[in-house]
Enzyme design. Structure first.
Site, mmCIF file in Angstrom:
data_model
loop_
_atom_site.group_PDB
_atom_site.id
_atom_site.type_symbol
_atom_site.label_atom_id
_atom_site.label_comp_id
_atom_site.label_asym_id
_atom_site.label_seq_id
_atom_site.Cartn_x
_atom_site.Cartn_y
_atom_site.Cartn_z
ATOM 1 N N CYS A 1 -2.830 3.033 -10.005
ATOM 2 C CA CYS A 1 -2.452 1.752 -10.606
ATOM 3 C C CYS A 1 -3.621 1.060 -11.285
ATOM 4 O O CYS A 1 -3.430 0.180 -12.102
ATOM 5 C CB CYS A 1 -1.842 0.835 -9.553
ATOM 6 S SG CYS A 1 -1.867 1.487 -7.915
ATOM 7 N N ALA B 1 8.316 1.890 -1.439
ATOM 8 C CA ALA B 1 8.976 3.112 -0.962
ATOM 9 C C ALA B 1 8.285 4.416 -1.355
ATOM 10 O O ALA B 1 8.283 5.374 -0.586
ATOM 11 C CB ALA B 1 10.423 3.128 -1.468
ATOM 12 N N THR C 1 4.481 -4.309 -6.395
ATOM 13 C CA THR C 1 3.920 -5.212 -7.411
ATOM 14 C C THR C 1 4.753 -6.496 -7.403
ATOM 15 O O THR C 1 4.220 -7.607 -7.403
ATOM 16 C CB THR C 1 3.943 -4.542 -8.800
ATOM 17 O OG1 THR C 1 3.068 -3.416 -8.759
ATOM 18 C CG2 THR C 1 3.505 -5.489 -9.907
HETATM 19 N N1 PLP Z 1 -0.506 -2.494 -3.449
HETATM 20 C C1 PLP Z 1 -1.192 -1.389 -3.183
HETATM 21 C C2 PLP Z 1 -2.229 -1.407 -2.122
HETATM 22 C C3 PLP Z 1 -0.925 -0.199 -3.887
HETATM 23 O O1 PLP Z 1 -1.616 0.906 -3.598
HETATM 24 C C4 PLP Z 1 0.080 -0.212 -4.888
HETATM 25 C C5 PLP Z 1 0.384 0.984 -5.665
HETATM 26 O O2 PLP Z 1 -0.151 2.023 -5.529
HETATM 27 C C6 PLP Z 1 0.767 -1.409 -5.120
HETATM 28 C C7 PLP Z 1 0.441 -2.538 -4.392
HETATM 29 C C8 PLP Z 1 1.847 -1.501 -6.165
HETATM 30 O O3 PLP Z 1 3.014 -0.908 -5.704
HETATM 31 P P1 PLP Z 1 4.211 -0.505 -6.682
HETATM 32 O O4 PLP Z 1 3.731 0.723 -7.393
HETATM 33 O O5 PLP Z 1 5.375 -0.245 -5.791
HETATM 34 O O6 PLP Z 1 4.456 -1.639 -7.604
#
Ligand code: PLP
Length: 361
Positions: free
Chosen positions: A305, A186, A59
C-alpha cells in the site's frame, strides 16, 4: 482466498443474492446471517458488547475511525508516525483544517515512543491512533500500555487501533486491551479484497462519514457486500490463530537461520510479528533485487500500500538512513507457506543479493 471462503462467497453471490435491507422473507434470512456474522466477529475479537460495522476494507475503517471521531472545538489528535497512510493522510488533512495533531515518533526497535505519548496526552485529547502490528517492520506496540495511558490522562479520548496485521495472527482481545475502535481487513486472512470491518465499542460516539439509506446502524450507508462479508467471516473462523502462529514462527525462524551471519544482510525487527520480516541489504537497491527475484520469489519492498510513495517513512522514522532504506525488502509469511518453500526462498534471496552486490560494487 481460502476455498471455503470462496464457496461461501459464491453462495451469497448467487443462490442467496438477496438484499438484507429488503422486507421479504428470503432477504430477512440474509439479514439474520449478517447479524450472526457480526456476533461471530465480535467473539473472535474478544469483544464484550460493542458493535461491528462492515466496511469496504481497512482503509475505510481507518478513515471512518478518525473522521467519525473528529469534533469541532479545541480538541487534539494523536497518531503514531508509523501508521498506515489511511490514518496518516487523514491526520494530515485534519492538520490542514487547523486541528492540533501530535505525531508519536518511533524508537529504534520500531515501537512507538511511549514517553512522548504520555507527554502529549491531556484533557483535550479526542482520539489516539496506534496500530497493533506495524505492516512494514512487524514491530508490535504495547496496546495495553497505550490504553492505560489514554484512559488515565485523557478520559474523553477514544483509542483507535489498526489491527489489520494482528487479527487472526496474534491472540488479543479488544476488551482486555480496552480498545474503542479496531480496524480489520479480510484479505489479510484469506478472505476477499475490498471488505473489512470496524469494531466500535460505543457506536453513539462515532459519526457517519457516508450518507444514505442508513445501513450499518446509520454509520455506513450502502447495501452491504453480503458475499464478501460472509466469506470474510468464514475465512476468519477457519484459522486457528495459535496453530497458525506456531507454524509461521517456525517458517520465520528457519528463514532467519538461513540468512543470519550473512554479511550485508540485517534484520529490522527480529522479535516482532513472525508474519513480517523486514530485511536491509547493504550496498544494493532492493528495487533491482525484487526484479531479479521475480520469477522465483514474490517479495515487496515495504508494504504494497505504500510502494507508490517515495522512500520508506517507517524505517526512516526508526532512524535508518535513506541509503539503508534503499536496500529494504519485506518478506511476509503465510500460514499456508511450507518450510521447504521458505528455506528455498531464503537461499535464492541470498544468492541473488550476492550476485547483485558483486555487480554493483
Ligand atoms: N492498515 C494496515 C496496517 C495495512 O497493512 C493495510 C493494507 O495492507 C491497510 C490498513 C489497508 O487495508 P485495505 O487494503 O483493506 O484498505
Amino acid at each position: 482466498m481460502s476455498e471455503d471462503a470462496l464457496k461461501e462467497y459464491g453462495k451469497y453471490a448467487s443462490a442467496c443474492f438477496y438484499n438484507p435491507s429488503a422486507s421479504y422473507a428470503e432477504a430477512n434470512k440474509v439479514r439474520l446471517k449478517l447479524d450472526e456474522a457480526r456476533e461471530k466477529l465480535k467473539k473472535m475479537l474478544g469483544a464484550k458488547g460493542g458493535e461491528i460495522i462492515f466496511t469496504g476494507g481497512a482503509t475505510e475503517s481507518n478513515n471512518l475511525s478518525l473522521k467519525g471521531s473528529e469534533r469541532e472545538g479545541k480538541w487534539e489528535y494523536v497518531v503514531s508516525i508509523g501508521e498506515h497512510p489511511s490514518v496518516l493522510e487523514v491526520a494530515k488533512s485534519m492538520e490542514k483544517k487547523g486541528r492540533v495533531v501530535h505525531y508519536i515518533p518511533l524508537t529504534k526497535n520500531g515501537e512507538i515512543d511511549y514517553s512522548f505519548l504520555e507527554k502529549v496526552l491531556n484533557k483535550k485529547t479526542r482520539l489516539v491512533s496506534v496500530m497493533l502490528v506495524n505492516n512494514v517492520t512487524g514491530a508490535i506496540n504495547d496496546i495495553k500500555r497505550v490504553s492505560q495511558l489514554v484512559k488515565s490522562l485523557s478520559p474523553q479520548a477514544v483509542l483507535h487501533v489498526d489491527g489489520v496485521q494482528a487479527f487472526k495472527k496474534l491472540n488479543f482481545s479488544v476488551n482486555a486491551l480496552d480498545i474503542d475502535l479496531l480496524s480489520i481487513s479480510a484479505h489479510k486472512f484469506h478472505g476477499p479484497k475490498g471488505v473489512g470491518a470496524l469494531y466500535v465499542k460505543n457506536k453513539t460516539q462515532l459519526k457517519n462519514i457516508i450518507f444514505g439509506g442508513g445501513q450499518e446502524f446509520g454509520i455506513r450507508s450502502g447495501t452491504e457486500n453480503v458475499a464478501g462479508i460472509m466469506a470474510m467471516v468464514k475465512a476468519a473462523e477457519e484459522i486457528d490463530t495459535e496453530k497458525a502462529f506456531r507454524h509461521v514462527k517456525q517458517l520465520h525462524d528457519a528463514f532467519l537461520h538461513e540468512i543470519e551471519n550473512e554479511k550485508g544482510i540485517s534484520v529490522v525487527c527480529p522479535d516482532g510479528s513472525p508474519y513480517i520480516l523486514c530485511l536491509l541489504f547493504a550496498g544494493v537497491n532492493s528495487e533491482t533485487l525484487v526484479r531479479m527475484l521475480e520469477n522465483d520469489v514474490v517479495v515487496g519492498r515495504g508494504s504494497a500500500c505504500s510502494s507508490k510513495k517515495a522512500g520508506n517513512s517507517v524505517l526512516e522514522a526508526m532512524g535508518y538512513s535513506r541509503e539503508q532504506v534503499k536496500g529494504a525488502l519485506r518478506v511476509s509469511f503465510s500460514d499456508i507457506s511450507t518450510l521447504k518453500e521458505v528455506e528455498s526462498a531464503a537461499k535464492i534471496i541470498k544468492e541473488k543479493y550476492l550476485e547483485l552486490y558483486e555487480r554493483t560494487k
